[in-house]
Design an enzyme around this catalytic site. Structure first.
Site, PDB file in Angstrom:
ATOM      1  N   HIS A   1       0.662   5.116   1.288  1.00 20.48           N
ATOM      2  CA  HIS A   1      -0.024   6.119   2.092  1.00 20.48           C
ATOM      3  C   HIS A   1      -0.014   7.422   1.296  1.00 20.48           C
ATOM      4  CE1 HIS A   1       0.116   4.001   6.058  1.00 20.48           C
ATOM      5  NE2 HIS A   1       1.106   3.355   5.450  1.00 20.48           N
TER       6      HIS A   1
ATOM      7  N   HIS B   1       0.821  -1.201   0.000  1.00 18.85           N
ATOM      8  CA  HIS B   1       0.000   0.000   0.000  1.00 18.85           C
ATOM      9  C   HIS B   1       0.857   1.254   0.000  1.00 18.85           C
ATOM     10  CE1 HIS B   1       0.619  -1.190   4.222  1.00 18.85           C
ATOM     11  NE2 HIS B   1       0.449   0.075   4.572  1.00 18.85           N
TER      12      HIS B   1
END
Length: 151
Positions: A102, A100
């Protein structure tokens, strides 16, 4: 999909979340432990543990989605800047093992922004160490490139 993965559960709709955007390859949602107002995550829908495991195609799609969302976030939240952050490995602060990015809006107004730097930018490092580490990495990358070209 990985049945044990929190983020796979978010993509599947079985974990409560606030969805921000979705396309064929990526999914974006608000971070429930935000470092600043508007902090969100962009993930590939297809499970990959981290930066080393994600396919080049999924990495490109996540990065492009993060860029598009970051541009909008700065405008919508009236942010003063944006950080894109990936943590790869537990010792690098990765806590959910699904790749992922951010997307963290940054603000001059610290009531909206709780992040602080873990190091001091502008503090010069040891030039000899920088040279040694840079040379080691360049040699390794050159080796990888020549091995790839031979294949």
């Amino acid at each position: 999909m990985n049945n044990q993965c929190l983020f796979c559960g978010i993509v599947a709709g079985s974990v409560p979340h606030v969805k921000v955007a979705e396309d064929e390859t990526t999914y974006a949602f608000m971070d429930i432990n935000p470092g600043s107002n508007g902090h969100l995550l962009v993930i590939p829908k297809r499970h990959s543990k981290d930066l080393f495991e994600i396919s080049p195609e999924d990495l490109a799609a996540v990065t492009l989605a993060a860029q598009r969302i970051a541009k909008s976030a700065v405008e919508v939240f009236e942010a003063d800047g944006i950080n894109l952050l990936n943590c790869c490995g537990a010792d690098a602060w990765q806590t959910v093992f699904h790749f992922h990015l951010h997307v963290i809006p940054r603000y001059i107004d610290k009531t909206k922004d709780r992040l602080v730097l873990p190091w001091q930018p502008g503090t010069l490092g040891d030039p000899d160490l920088i040279e040694t580490l840079g040379s080691k990495l360049a040699t390794s990358l050159d080796r990888q490139l020549s091995t790839t070209m031979e294949s």
